[in-house]
Design a protein around this motif. Sequence first.
Motif, PDB file in Angstrom:
ATOM      1  N   GLN A  59       7.400  -0.733   2.562  1.00 22.79           N
ATOM      2  CA  GLN A  59       6.456  -1.777   2.972  1.00 22.79           C
ATOM      3  C   GLN A  59       5.803  -2.415   1.743  1.00 22.79           C
ATOM      4  OE1 GLN A  59       3.804   0.254   5.658  1.00 22.79           O
ATOM      5  NE2 GLN A  59       5.244   0.181   7.378  1.00 22.79           N
ATOM      6  N   ALA A  60       5.474  -1.581   0.765  1.00 17.13           N
ATOM      7  CA  ALA A  60       4.878  -2.104  -0.469  1.00 17.13           C
ATOM      8  C   ALA A  60       5.888  -2.971  -1.222  1.00 17.13           C
ATOM      9  CB  ALA A  60       4.409  -0.942  -1.347  1.00 17.13           C
ATOM     10  N   GLN A  61       7.154  -2.542  -1.243  1.00 25.43           N
ATOM     11  CA  GLN A  61       8.203  -3.318  -1.897  1.00 25.43           C
ATOM     12  C   GLN A  61       8.338  -4.693  -1.244  1.00 25.43           C
ATOM     13  OE1 GLN A  61       9.839  -2.581  -4.543  1.00 25.43           O
ATOM     14  NE2 GLN A  61      11.766  -3.701  -4.568  1.00 25.43           N
ATOM     15  N   SER A  62       8.329  -4.709   0.068  1.00 27.23           N
ATOM     16  CA  SER A  62       8.458  -5.971   0.800  1.00 27.23           C
ATOM     17  C   SER A  62       7.288  -6.900   0.490  1.00 27.23           C
ATOM     18  CB  SER A  62       8.540  -5.696   2.302  1.00 27.23           C
ATOM     19  OG  SER A  62       8.637  -6.890   3.033  1.00 27.23           O
ATOM     20  N   ALA A  63       6.074  -6.345   0.470  1.00 23.20           N
ATOM     21  CA  ALA A  63       4.879  -7.145   0.173  1.00 23.20           C
ATOM     22  C   ALA A  63       4.929  -7.687  -1.256  1.00 23.20           C
ATOM     23  CB  ALA A  63       3.626  -6.303   0.379  1.00 23.20           C
ATOM     24  N   ALA A  64       5.390  -6.850  -2.192  1.00 22.92           N
ATOM     25  CA  ALA A  64       5.466  -7.271  -3.593  1.00 22.92           C
ATOM     26  C   ALA A  64       6.473  -8.406  -3.769  1.00 22.92           C
ATOM     27  CB  ALA A  64       5.849  -6.082  -4.474  1.00 22.92           C
ATOM     28  N   LEU A  65       7.621  -8.290  -3.117  1.00 18.03           N
ATOM     29  CA  LEU A  65       8.652  -9.319  -3.243  1.00 18.03           C
ATOM     30  C   LEU A  65       8.231 -10.632  -2.572  1.00 18.03           C
ATOM     31  CD1 LEU A  65      11.898  -7.193  -2.655  1.00 18.03           C
ATOM     32  CD2 LEU A  65      10.932  -7.986  -4.821  1.00 18.03           C
ATOM     33  N   ARG A  66       7.322 -10.544  -1.594  1.00 13.10           N
ATOM     34  CA  ARG A  66       6.800 -11.763  -0.960  1.00 13.10           C
ATOM     35  C   ARG A  66       5.668 -12.381  -1.770  1.00 13.10           C
ATOM     36  NH1 ARG A  66       6.641  -8.603   3.660  1.00 13.10           N
ATOM     37  NH2 ARG A  66       4.364  -8.729   3.614  1.00 13.10           N
ATOM     38  N   GLY A  67       5.190 -11.643  -2.779  1.00 11.83           N
ATOM     39  CA  GLY A  67       4.111 -12.152  -3.611  1.00 11.83           C
ATOM     40  C   GLY A  67       2.742 -12.033  -2.982  1.00 11.83           C
ATOM     41  N   PRO A  95      -0.949 -11.108  -2.531  1.00 12.13           N
ATOM     42  CA  PRO A  95      -2.002 -10.759  -3.498  1.00 12.13           C
ATOM     43  C   PRO A  95      -2.619  -9.406  -3.183  1.00 12.13           C
ATOM     44  CG  PRO A  95      -2.779 -12.423  -1.964  1.00 12.13           C
ATOM     45  CD  PRO A  95      -1.316 -12.257  -1.689  1.00 12.13           C
ATOM     46  N   LEU A  96      -3.141  -8.763  -4.229  1.00 11.53           N
ATOM     47  CA  LEU A  96      -3.728  -7.433  -4.043  1.00 11.53           C
ATOM     48  C   LEU A  96      -4.898  -7.458  -3.068  1.00 11.53           C
ATOM     49  CD1 LEU A  96      -3.733  -6.108  -7.739  1.00 11.53           C
ATOM     50  CD2 LEU A  96      -2.104  -5.579  -5.913  1.00 11.53           C
ATOM     51  N   GLU A  97      -5.626  -8.588  -3.008  1.00 11.04           N
ATOM     52  CA  GLU A  97      -6.821  -8.666  -2.168  1.00 11.04           C
ATOM     53  C   GLU A  97      -6.493  -8.942  -0.704  1.00 11.04           C
ATOM     54  OE1 GLU A  97      -6.167 -10.500  -4.738  1.00 11.04           O
ATOM     55  OE2 GLU A  97      -7.606 -10.006  -6.330  1.00 11.04           O
ATOM     56  N   SER A  98      -5.219  -9.206  -0.388  1.00 13.56           N
ATOM     57  CA  SER A  98      -4.861  -9.538   0.987  1.00 13.56           C
ATOM     58  C   SER A  98      -5.092  -8.344   1.907  1.00 13.56           C
ATOM     59  CB  SER A  98      -3.399  -9.973   1.066  1.00 13.56           C
ATOM     60  OG  SER A  98      -2.536  -8.875   0.822  1.00 13.56           O
ATOM     61  N   LYS A  99      -5.324  -8.655   3.202  1.00  7.90           N
ATOM     62  CA  LYS A  99      -5.559  -7.586   4.182  1.00  7.90           C
ATOM     63  C   LYS A  99      -4.347  -6.662   4.281  1.00  7.90           C
ATOM     64  CE  LYS A  99      -8.863 -10.045   7.158  1.00  7.90           C
ATOM     65  NZ  LYS A  99      -9.132 -10.552   8.535  1.00  7.90           N
ATOM     66  N   GLU A 100      -3.141  -7.240   4.199  1.00  5.33           N
ATOM     67  CA  GLU A 100      -1.929  -6.435   4.319  1.00  5.33           C
ATOM     68  C   GLU A 100      -1.819  -5.410   3.202  1.00  5.33           C
ATOM     69  OE1 GLU A 100       2.960  -6.877   4.260  1.00  5.33           O
ATOM     70  OE2 GLU A 100       1.697  -8.666   4.334  1.00  5.33           O
ATOM     71  N   VAL A 101      -2.041  -5.860   1.956  1.00 11.96           N
ATOM     72  CA  VAL A 101      -1.924  -4.945   0.826  1.00 11.96           C
ATOM     73  C   VAL A 101      -3.040  -3.914   0.841  1.00 11.96           C
ATOM     74  CG1 VAL A 101      -1.948  -4.764  -1.692  1.00 11.96           C
ATOM     75  CG2 VAL A 101      -0.676  -6.608  -0.606  1.00 11.96           C
ATOM     76  N   GLN A 102      -4.252  -4.330   1.183  1.00 12.11           N
ATOM     77  CA  GLN A 102      -5.371  -3.388   1.235  1.00 12.11           C
ATOM     78  C   GLN A 102      -5.144  -2.329   2.311  1.00 12.11           C
ATOM     79  OE1 GLN A 102      -8.274  -3.083  -0.772  1.00 12.11           O
ATOM     80  NE2 GLN A 102      -6.901  -4.323  -2.033  1.00 12.11           N
TER      81      GLN A 102
END
Length: 321
Positions: free
Chosen positions: A228-236, A238-245
Amino acid sequence: MSEPQEKLYTIGAVAKLTGVPIKTIRYYTDIGLLPATDRTEARFRLYSTAAIWQLQLIRVLRQLEFSLEEIRAIIGGNLSVDTAIDWQLEAVAQHINRLQRVQEVLQQAKEGSQQPEQSIHTLYELGLALSENVADRSHFVTAKLHALVEQANLPDEWRRQLLDHFTWQSPESLTTQQIAAWTEVVRILNDPAFSEEALRFNSPALHQASRQIDIDEYNQQALKLIQQAQSAALRGEPLESKEVQALLWDWIRFVAASTQQAITPAFVQDLSAKFSASRNDLMQRFWTLMAALSGREAPPSYQEGLDLLAAGLRLLIAQQA
């Protein structure tokens, strides 16, 4: 008027003309590779000019390391010269690769020459690793991986499962590409940086649970979060987004539950320090090479996802400061 009779040469004369020893010419004749053109009344062998040229061909092919059976097939018309040359080119390429592997052995031994015992140990280990024997190659990798598992601070059940898992069987023969991969595997397994990276990646902070955790269940959950983290990183994202948090806190809670620790600022700080240091470049390269040796596809690295989680932990600590 009769045609002039073809000149024939004794075996001694042929030896002088070609430089091939009499014993060798006699052997080629005995095995039918170079039949005598005729014999004298005393049964001495005689050879024509054509036979001498055939002997020269045999000599050249032997110098190029063709086998006697290959030469027999070429002379008999059962094997094309192009095919025979292709076979020999492949053999030469394998020989070159083996010499390169020997060079690797000597170079690594030289690097440890200031410590004689270490140098001798390196020669022994690398000699074992570069052996043509399948059992020796298999034992080398298996022993190295088992040594790493024994050094890691893991629950007993995990250790037993990993020891069973890390038993590798080398292919019977290696292609040119696999020989190159095998040489690099040997170098990586003898690199102290690989051991440090592997032990750091299997940090006690991740595996010091007082209760036994099923290793398959742990790996499945960890892989799911990392993917899931890989997918979020490849989509760009941001660290502050709700998904990444949300993903970051899922990871923190997962590690805390796995290690039975409370989520405190100190826990997050310690997790960040160890996680940020856990780049797995050598480990990833090792498993990619092992996949090539086993005829499988290379595993994904997920490094971008791991970097995202590490950066998220650093941001969280900065926000809490």
